[in-house]
Design a protein around this motif. Structure first.
Motif, short mmCIF file in Angstrom:
data_model
loop_
_atom_site.label_atom_id
_atom_site.label_comp_id
_atom_site.label_asym_id
_atom_site.label_seq_id
_atom_site.Cartn_x
_atom_site.Cartn_y
_atom_site.Cartn_z
N PRO A 366 0.81 -1.23 0.00
CA PRO A 366 0.00 0.00 0.00
C PRO A 366 0.84 1.28 0.00
CG PRO A 366 -0.85 -1.57 1.60
CD PRO A 366 0.48 -2.08 1.15
N LEU A 367 1.95 1.28 0.73
CA LEU A 367 2.81 2.47 0.78
C LEU A 367 3.43 2.76 -0.58
CD1 LEU A 367 4.65 2.13 4.20
CD2 LEU A 367 2.88 3.78 3.57
N MET A 413 4.87 -2.18 -6.04
CA MET A 413 5.96 -2.94 -5.42
C MET A 413 6.30 -4.17 -6.26
SD MET A 413 7.28 -5.53 -3.49
CE MET A 413 6.13 -6.47 -2.50
N GLY A 414 5.29 -4.93 -6.68
CA GLY A 414 5.54 -6.11 -7.49
C GLY A 414 6.18 -5.77 -8.82
N ALA A 415 5.69 -4.72 -9.47
CA ALA A 415 6.25 -4.32 -10.76
C ALA A 415 7.70 -3.86 -10.62
CB ALA A 415 5.40 -3.20 -11.37
N SER A 416 7.99 -3.10 -9.58
CA SER A 416 9.37 -2.62 -9.39
C SER A 416 10.33 -3.78 -9.12
CB SER A 416 9.42 -1.60 -8.24
OG SER A 416 9.10 -2.21 -7.00
N LEU A 444 6.57 -15.23 7.21
CA LEU A 444 5.92 -15.11 8.51
C LEU A 444 6.82 -14.38 9.50
CD1 LEU A 444 4.34 -18.63 8.94
CD2 LEU A 444 3.13 -16.51 8.58
N GLY A 445 6.26 -13.38 10.16
CA GLY A 445 6.99 -12.68 11.21
C GLY A 445 7.88 -11.56 10.73
N SER A 446 7.99 -11.36 9.43
CA SER A 446 8.84 -10.27 8.95
C SER A 446 8.14 -8.94 9.19
CB SER A 446 9.14 -10.44 7.46
OG SER A 446 7.96 -10.29 6.69
N ARG A 447 8.90 -7.88 9.15
CA ARG A 447 8.32 -6.56 9.35
C ARG A 447 7.32 -6.27 8.24
NH1 ARG A 447 14.10 -3.57 10.42
NH2 ARG A 447 14.68 -4.80 12.23
N GLY A 448 6.12 -5.89 8.63
CA GLY A 448 5.11 -5.60 7.64
C GLY A 448 4.24 -6.78 7.29
N SER A 449 4.56 -7.99 7.81
CA SER A 449 3.73 -9.15 7.51
C SER A 449 2.49 -9.12 8.40
CB SER A 449 4.51 -10.45 7.74
OG SER A 449 4.68 -10.70 9.12
N VAL A 450 1.52 -9.98 8.09
CA VAL A 450 0.25 -9.94 8.80
C VAL A 450 0.35 -10.44 10.24
CG1 VAL A 450 -1.15 -10.12 6.72
CG2 VAL A 450 -0.41 -12.20 7.88
N ILE A 451 1.31 -11.32 10.52
CA ILE A 451 1.37 -11.94 11.85
C ILE A 451 1.60 -10.91 12.97
CG2 ILE A 451 2.48 -13.68 13.28
CD1 ILE A 451 0.77 -14.74 10.96
N PRO A 452 2.63 -10.05 12.88
CA PRO A 452 2.79 -9.04 13.94
C PRO A 452 1.56 -8.14 14.07
CG PRO A 452 4.77 -9.18 12.60
CD PRO A 452 3.73 -9.98 11.90
N THR A 531 -11.99 -5.63 5.68
CA THR A 531 -11.80 -4.21 5.32
C THR A 531 -11.76 -3.97 3.82
OG1 THR A 531 -9.39 -4.49 5.46
CG2 THR A 531 -10.54 -3.78 7.46
N GLY A 532 -11.73 -5.04 3.01
CA GLY A 532 -11.64 -4.88 1.56
C GLY A 532 -10.19 -4.90 1.10
N ALA A 533 -9.98 -5.42 -0.10
CA ALA A 533 -8.63 -5.50 -0.66
C ALA A 533 -8.01 -4.12 -0.77
CB ALA A 533 -8.66 -6.18 -2.02
N ARG A 534 -6.75 -4.00 -0.44
CA ARG A 534 -6.05 -2.73 -0.50
C ARG A 534 -5.56 -2.46 -1.92
NH1 ARG A 534 -1.68 -3.73 4.15
NH2 ARG A 534 -1.40 -5.54 2.82
N PRO A 535 -5.23 -1.21 -2.22
CA PRO A 535 -4.74 -0.87 -3.56
C PRO A 535 -3.54 -1.71 -3.95
CG PRO A 535 -5.21 1.13 -2.33
CD PRO A 535 -5.35 0.00 -1.36
N GLY A 536 -3.60 -2.34 -5.12
CA GLY A 536 -2.49 -3.13 -5.63
C GLY A 536 -2.52 -4.58 -5.22
N GLU A 537 -3.44 -4.97 -4.32
CA GLU A 537 -3.47 -6.35 -3.83
C GLU A 537 -4.26 -7.26 -4.77
OE1 GLU A 537 -2.99 -6.83 0.93
OE2 GLU A 537 -5.00 -6.39 0.19
N LYS A 538 -3.77 -8.51 -4.89
CA LYS A 538 -4.50 -9.56 -5.61
C LYS A 538 -5.05 -10.54 -4.58
CE LYS A 538 -0.92 -10.73 -8.17
NZ LYS A 538 -0.11 -11.42 -9.20
#
Length: 608
Positions: A366-367, A413-416, A444-452, A531-538
């Motif tokens: 998203p960022l 992010m994916g394109a870059s 799993l557990g990385s910064r920005g991942s869903v688990i934290p 919350t709905g898919a975020r911009p750029g998410e598949k």
């Protein structure tokens, strides 16, 4: 109490026990008890003296009787027998006779009273003292040697709050049997019912040798209950003394992946890294720091940690330097930005690394949608800067960390990252340096991942936010991802894209549900909201496009495929003009170039 107090206490108790045994024995055999009975007093002195002699010799008073076993019982038998033998010898020497009946009855009473006093003390501790503290009713999964060891330890340890109430085991031959006085209640499928019926608060999975795939269904059953679940450490950790039998680890979401550990070629990696100079970019990040931890085990001569954040780089530098077994490895921390071309050139020139692991990148989808120019600067220009510097200064191997979001990218992010893959593949054509990329899914557990994020939301009492009920992702652990990156460096011939066979994708909502239950809550306690898919998410991610997939296997879990055409001219054009484009136009252009479907058959992709 101190040892001296304990010794004095037991001597007093044993003196009373020995005297009681002697006088009761005398009464039973009709031996008169008075001061003129020489036999009685000589026997009494002999029994007391020999009892203390053998007790001290065999360290009887140093035994902890709440942990007593058959060994202590045999020791008591040996001491009492020796006492009877010595007393018989003394009787024969002093009085020229041996009262066998008296000695036999005294031996029996001596053994009964001494052993009985220890047993009474143990029963008192187990049934009275231990009940004064609140115990947590605990179910042990696994009635084998490890489970029995856990049960014995918990039963003996009066200070432990866990009270075992029974076993769960799928072995039908053990069902309805008792082990250490605890019943084998049922199988894995009965865990939910047993926990509810027996009011179980805690579950311990005590099958440390069980493969991950077989462990997964057990954890899933435990997750359906309100009981807190823990896992016994690996047997090798118990044997080597790293942990004790009553040190259990919490069940993590990683356990639910059911993935077998990745086998890596230790010999080829050691040959590739040992004695070499290795540089890691993004070394303060989740992947970069784990890469550094694993790389140092292969004894490079010099490990260079490069990153933009000073706190994270300082943390990993201190962690690695504290590992005394790695004193032979020189560690250098560098604060630098990969967007600074001159600085990258200077770093590579100064430290002359043999291998570069490039883990620095912007990865928040998203960022990057809101700041596409930053994705271009960091993920593309930064990669180009470090790649050019590697080529100019003749680095042997350059390994770039990529992502499954680079396949059919719909996000900036994916394109870059896809275009960064093309950049290093183009560099591989022009340079003597071997350039490769490593592509994998969510970590799993990385910064920005869903688990934290989920954990923080659960700690706050919810709700746990999931973007879409059908959102699925491939997952792997940070150590798995790091091992793949290291393996890629050892296998690299140049121009490949390495992709891990990541198994089956997992629904994000299922991950959220499992984390809630593993945290000791129910889905009624913690709400899940969408919350709905975020911009750029598949809704789903891919690891390879249809054009890249080839079935031929050249190594366990390694395949050769094809890559799409390298759009280097379009990349150069966008790098020259990106500052003049607005965010929307830049995003569209990046995705357009990254989704080129032309096949370039002369190149290859290798998949793990």
């Amino acid at each position: 109490m101190t040892y001296r107090q304990r010794l004095s206490f037991f001597i007093c108790i044993d003196s009373c026990i020995v005297l009681s045994a002697i006088f009761i024995s005398s009464f039973l055999v009709g031996e008169p008890i008075h001061v003129e009975n020489t036999l009685l007093w000589i026997s009494t002195i002999a029994i007391l003296c020999s009892h203390y002699f053998f007790s001290l010799s065999y360290k009887l008073y140093k035994k902890v009787w709440e942990y007593a076993s058959t060994n202590e019982l045999l020791l008591l038998l040996k001491i009492v027998t020796y006492v009877a033998f010595v007393t018989g010898v003394v009787q024969f020497i002093a009085l020229q006779e041996i009262r066998f009946k008296f000695l036999m009855i005294t031996w029996l009473l001596h053994l009964f009273f001494i052993g009985g006093s220890r047993l009474v003390w143990r029963l008192y501790r187990d049934s009275i003292i231990n009940r004064r503290t609140t115990k947590v009713r605990t179910l042990i999964v696994g009635a084998g040697s490890a489970g029995t060891m856990v049960a014995r330890q918990l039963l003996k340890n009066s200070e432990c709050r866990l009270l075992p109430i029974g076993f769960i085991d799928d072995n039908s031959k053990k069902k309805n049997l008792d082990i250490l006085g605890l019943p084998v209640i049922g199988g894995v499928r009965e865990i939910v019912d047993v926990v509810e019926e027996r009011k179980v608060d805690n579950i311990i999975i005590a099958i440390p040798s069980l493969p991950e795939k077989e462990l997964k269904p057990i954890i899933q059953e435990c997750a359906k209950t309100k009981a807190e679940t823990k896992i016994l450490p690996l047997l090798e950790d118990l044997i080597t003394g790293k942990v004790s039998v009553n040190q259990f680890r919490d069940v993590e979401v990683e356990d639910l992946l059911g993935r077998e550990p990745i086998d890596i070629d230790i010999e080829s990696i050691s040959k590739n890294i040992q004695g070499k100079r290795v540089l890691v970019t993004g070394a303060g990040g989740s992947i970069g720091s784990e890469l550094s931890r694993q790389l140092i085990e292969f004894q490079p001569s010099h490990l260079i940690l490069l990153g933009h954040g000073e706190n994270s780089i300082y943390t990993i530098e201190m962690e690695l330097k504290e590992k005394k077994q790695h004193d032979a490895v020189e560690i250098t921390a560098i604060i630098a930005d990969i967007q600074d071309k001159d600085k990258m050139m200077d770093v590579i020139k100064t430290h002359k690394p043999d291998i570069i692991y490039h883990a620095a990148a912007h990865k928040h989808v998203p960022l990057m949608e809101k700041n596409p120019e930053e994705a271009v600067k960091n993920n593309m220009i930064g990669t180009m800067n470090i790649a050019i510097a590697a080529s100019v200064h003749q680095v042997t191997t350059f390994v770039m960390v990529s992502t499954d979001k680079a396949v059919h990218p719909t996000s900036v992010m994916g394109a870059s990252k896809k275009l960064a893959e093309m950049i290093i593949q183009d560099m591989d054509r022009k340079s003597d340096t071997k350039f490769v990329a490593v592509r994998f899914g969510n970590v799993l557990g990385s910064r920005g991942s869903v688990i934290p994020l989920f954990k923080k939301q659960i700690e706050r009492g919810g709700p746990v936010t999931v973007t879409h009920p059908d959102m699925v992702r491939y997952f792997m652990t940070i150590p798995e991802a790091s091992r793949l990156v290291i393996q890629a460096g050892a296998l690299a011939n140049g121009g490949e894209i390495f992709v891990l066979d990541m198994g089956e994708p997992i629904k994000i909502v299922d991950l959220a549900k499992n984390l809630i239950t593993l945290s000791g809550f129910t889905l009624d306690d913690i709400e899940i909201t969408y919350t709905g898919a975020r911009p750029g998410e598949k809704l789903f991610e891919e690891l390879l496009t249809e054009q890249e997939i080839v079935d031929q296997q050249i190594y366990p879990k390694i395949y050769i495929g094809k890559t799409t055409e390298i759009q280097i001219e379009s990349i150069q054009d966008i790098l020259a003009t990106y500052t003049s484009l607005d965010s929307h136009a830049l995003k569209n252009r990046l995705i357009e170039i990254a989704n080129s479907k032309t096949i370039h058959k002369s190149e290859s992709v290798v998949t793990i």
